[in-house]
Design a protein around this motif. Structure first.
Motif, mmCIF file in Angstrom:
data_model
loop_
_atom_site.group_PDB
_atom_site.id
_atom_site.type_symbol
_atom_site.label_atom_id
_atom_site.label_comp_id
_atom_site.label_asym_id
_atom_site.label_seq_id
_atom_site.Cartn_x
_atom_site.Cartn_y
_atom_site.Cartn_z
ATOM 1 N N ARG A 1 0.819 -1.212 0.000
ATOM 2 C CA ARG A 1 0.000 0.000 0.000
ATOM 3 C C ARG A 1 0.854 1.263 0.000
ATOM 4 N NH1 ARG A 1 -4.446 2.808 -1.351
ATOM 5 N NH2 ARG A 1 -4.847 4.497 0.121
ATOM 6 N N ALA A 2 1.853 1.311 0.885
ATOM 7 C CA ALA A 2 2.668 2.507 1.037
ATOM 8 C C ALA A 2 4.124 2.123 1.250
ATOM 9 C CB ALA A 2 2.169 3.350 2.209
ATOM 10 N N VAL A 3 5.023 2.951 0.751
ATOM 11 C CA VAL A 3 6.454 2.722 0.936
ATOM 12 C C VAL A 3 7.149 4.053 1.186
ATOM 13 C CG1 VAL A 3 6.523 0.655 -0.523
ATOM 14 C CG2 VAL A 3 7.004 2.905 -1.524
ATOM 15 N N VAL A 4 8.346 3.958 1.737
ATOM 16 C CA VAL A 4 9.247 5.096 1.873
ATOM 17 C C VAL A 4 10.429 4.872 0.943
ATOM 18 C CG1 VAL A 4 10.887 6.261 3.402
ATOM 19 C CG2 VAL A 4 8.595 5.704 4.227
ATOM 20 N N ALA B 1 0.955 2.197 -3.744
ATOM 21 C CA ALA B 1 -0.018 3.218 -4.094
ATOM 22 C C ALA B 1 0.391 4.583 -3.559
ATOM 23 C CB ALA B 1 -1.397 2.849 -3.540
ATOM 24 N N GLU B 2 1.054 4.615 -2.409
ATOM 25 C CA GLU B 2 1.448 5.867 -1.780
ATOM 26 C C GLU B 2 2.936 5.829 -1.463
ATOM 27 O OE1 GLU B 2 -1.094 6.363 1.576
ATOM 28 O OE2 GLU B 2 -2.918 6.484 0.372
ATOM 29 N N VAL B 3 3.598 6.970 -1.671
ATOM 30 C CA VAL B 3 5.057 7.025 -1.533
ATOM 31 C C VAL B 3 5.451 8.271 -0.756
ATOM 32 C CG1 VAL B 3 7.233 7.333 -2.790
ATOM 33 C CG2 VAL B 3 5.489 5.765 -3.681
ATOM 34 N N GLU B 4 6.396 8.099 0.153
ATOM 35 C CA GLU B 4 7.106 9.250 0.703
ATOM 36 C C GLU B 4 8.549 9.149 0.230
ATOM 37 O OE1 GLU B 4 8.474 11.558 4.785
ATOM 38 O OE2 GLU B 4 7.466 9.616 4.933
ATOM 39 N N PHE C 1 1.242 7.042 -9.025
ATOM 40 C CA PHE C 1 0.859 6.714 -7.658
ATOM 41 C C PHE C 1 -0.343 7.554 -7.231
ATOM 42 C CE2 PHE C 1 5.446 6.115 -8.088
ATOM 43 C CZ PHE C 1 5.595 4.809 -7.661
ATOM 44 N N ALA C 2 -1.070 7.037 -6.238
ATOM 45 C CA ALA C 2 -2.208 7.788 -5.713
ATOM 46 C C ALA C 2 -1.750 9.039 -4.976
ATOM 47 C CB ALA C 2 -3.032 6.897 -4.775
ATOM 48 N N ALA C 3 -0.615 8.963 -4.309
ATOM 49 C CA ALA C 3 -0.094 10.111 -3.571
ATOM 50 C C ALA C 3 1.415 9.975 -3.442
ATOM 51 C CB ALA C 3 -0.736 10.211 -2.188
ATOM 52 N N VAL C 4 2.119 11.084 -3.601
ATOM 53 C CA VAL C 4 3.563 11.117 -3.399
ATOM 54 C C VAL C 4 3.896 12.344 -2.562
ATOM 55 C CG1 VAL C 4 5.836 11.314 -4.467
ATOM 56 C CG2 VAL C 4 4.064 9.930 -5.568
ATOM 57 N N GLY D 1 0.037 -1.950 5.390
ATOM 58 C CA GLY D 1 -1.223 -1.223 5.327
ATOM 59 C C GLY D 1 -1.030 0.254 5.524
ATOM 60 N N GLY D 2 -1.912 1.039 4.908
ATOM 61 C CA GLY D 2 -1.992 2.455 5.197
ATOM 62 C C GLY D 2 -0.819 3.279 4.736
ATOM 63 N N ALA D 3 -1.053 4.556 4.660
ATOM 64 C CA ALA D 3 0.013 5.498 4.360
ATOM 65 C C ALA D 3 0.866 5.680 5.585
ATOM 66 C CB ALA D 3 -0.596 6.837 3.925
ATOM 67 N N PRO D 4 2.064 6.246 5.450
ATOM 68 C CA PRO D 4 2.896 6.492 6.615
ATOM 69 C C PRO D 4 2.153 7.330 7.635
ATOM 70 C CG PRO D 4 4.128 6.902 4.587
ATOM 71 C CD PRO D 4 2.722 6.661 4.202
ATOM 72 N N THR D 5 2.199 6.903 8.871
ATOM 73 C CA THR D 5 1.490 7.610 9.927
ATOM 74 C C THR D 5 2.361 8.704 10.492
ATOM 75 O OG1 THR D 5 2.331 6.034 11.532
ATOM 76 C CG2 THR D 5 0.204 5.541 10.543
ATOM 77 N N ALA D 6 1.751 9.584 11.255
ATOM 78 C CA ALA D 6 2.515 10.650 11.901
ATOM 79 C C ALA D 6 3.592 10.028 12.767
ATOM 80 C CB ALA D 6 1.588 11.508 12.754
ATOM 81 N N GLY D 7 4.793 10.571 12.647
ATOM 82 C CA GLY D 7 5.901 10.032 13.430
ATOM 83 C C GLY D 7 6.785 9.107 12.641
ATOM 84 N N THR D 8 6.360 8.665 11.440
ATOM 85 C CA THR D 8 7.227 7.788 10.670
ATOM 86 C C THR D 8 8.298 8.567 9.940
ATOM 87 O OG1 THR D 8 5.731 7.875 8.766
ATOM 88 C CG2 THR D 8 5.427 6.070 10.318
#
Length: 409
Positions: free
Chosen positions: A4-7, A69-72, A109-112, A155-162
């Motif tokens: 779902r999400a990666v860094v 789907a989501e990337v930081e 991606f859905a969000a970067v 699961g999920g996008a990176p949460t606050a604090g990641t």
């Protein structure tokens, strides 16, 4: 299994700017930190900024292959982060096709989200880039990327604090910027000719490079590296004259940054007192080369005692004096210092007080010169050189070894 999400952690660099270049990229699970993929390669002769963009592109490609789907995207290149977020223009023609390629990948991606991180928090990607640069400098074949797919369900996008703590510039690449970047055209950035297009000086970071004043060892022509020798009386007078010259060149100075050795800090303090008393900050990366066992000896003494070692040292910047430091190592750390100043003081003037070897290496790289430049350039004590560094990676050298202010000193 798709994630779902990666860094992404990405970096790139060159040995010289331009020089043998390479990039590295790491894709991680944002919750566990597990490495899901790695990419690295040498890219021939290129600039730092080109290599940084190539690292980002490789990371985005790896994330797409994993089905994210989501990337930081985390990078220590403020230039790339700001350009991808649309806050800085992409003026350098060699970077436009790379930015367009990165923008095209972002659209998959859905969000970067782009995050600036300090260099020390990007060590994994930096290590991969350095290994690729080593291979490029040695003329080895560029390594192909490797990937490790994980088995964890993410699961999920990176949460606050990641995201790492500390100073960061965070933003999402806007669709309008992606569209604008995607229209950019150009040739291979590694072979794009330099541009004669005028540059507005106020957009760049101006570095005023000052060699310290005279010491007893410079008078006696002895190797003077890490030994902390003070200025002579004449050296102090040179420092005052140089301070007056800098004040003429720069009515406004944002910072004075110095090697930690006292011959430099004394010169830097004289300069600071004439330009509004900004604090003098020391940077260990600006210290002189470590000449090892040659410290304090004359060239003739070194020739007599270490003839073979001296010949090898003169023949290659990768060779160190016995128990000392190579010019290649000096160039790497001075390059880091210059990159930090470019990022920290956009559009401002910084006075850098250092030694003959670091200043020569900065000028060599700014002029894209070869190593023979180091032996042909003479830098006087208290000489002044000026260069401008632009956000797009451009460099303009404005003067070298100005000693007009010294008169009979």
């Amino acid at each position: 299994m798709a994630v779902r999400a990666v860094v992404i952690e990405a970096d790139g660099g060159s040995r010289g700017n331009p020089g043998p270049a390479g990039y590295g990229a790491v894709v991680r699970d944002p919750e566990t930190g597990e490495v899901l993929a790695e990419r690295s390669a040498g890219i021939g002769t290129a600039t730092n900024n080109v290599a940084e963009y190539r690292g980002l592109i490789a990371g985005l490609e790896a994330a797409a292959e994993l089905g994210a789907a989501e990337v930081e995207a985390r990078m220590d290149s403020k230039l790339v982060v700001e350009q991808m977020c649309g806050r800085w223009q992409i003026k350098h023609p060699g970077l436009r096709p790379l930015a367009a390629q990165a923008a095209g990948l972002v659209g998959r991606f859905a969000a970067v989200r782009f995050t600036w991180i300090p260099r020390e928090r990007n060590r994994h990607a930096d290590a991969l880039a350095n290994a690729a640069m080593d291979a490029a400098a040695a003329g080895a074949a560029a390594p192909t990327g490797t990937a490790r797919t994980g088995t964890a369900t993410l699961g999920g996008a990176p949460t606050a604090g990641t995201a790492p703590t500390g100073t960061a510039t965070v933003g999402t690449a806007p669709s309008g910027q992606q569209a604008a970047v995607a229209k950019a055209t150009g040739t291979d950035p590694a072979t794009t000719p330099a541009s004669w297009e005028p540059r507005p000086t106020e957009e760049g970071t101006r570095l005023i490079l000052v060699r310290h004043g005279e010491t007893e060892r410079t008078v006696q022509k002895r190797y003077s590296g890490r030994g902390d020798v003070p200025l002579t009386e004449r050296g102090r007078a040179q420092a005052e004259a140089t301070a007056a010259r800098v004040a003429e060149l720069a009515p406004s100075v944002a910072a004075v940054v110095s090697s930690p050795l006292c011959r430099c800090t004394a010169t830097a303090e004289a300069v600071a007192a004439r330009v509004g008393n900004p604090p003098v900050r020391t940077d260990d990366d600006l210290i002189e080369c470590d000449f090892g066992v040659w410290e304090g000896h004359t060239f003739a003494e070194v020739r007599e005692g270490w003839a073979g070692e001296l010949d090898a040292w003169l023949a290659s910047t990768r060779v160190s004096p016995p128990e000392g430091e190579s010019f290649t190592a000096v160039a790497e750390r001075t390059g880091r210092a210059v990159d930090r100043l470019r990022s920290a003081y956009p559009g401002e003037t910084v006075v850098v007080v250092s030694h003959v070897s670091p200043i020569k290496l900065v000028l060599r790289d700014a002029l894209a010169a070869g190593d023979a430049f180091l032996h042909r350039l003479y830098l006087d004590t208290a000489g002044v050189s000026v260069l401008d560094l632009y956000p797009d990676g451009g460099v303009a050298v404005r003067s070298v070894n100005d000693t007009s202010h010294l008169g009979d000193l």
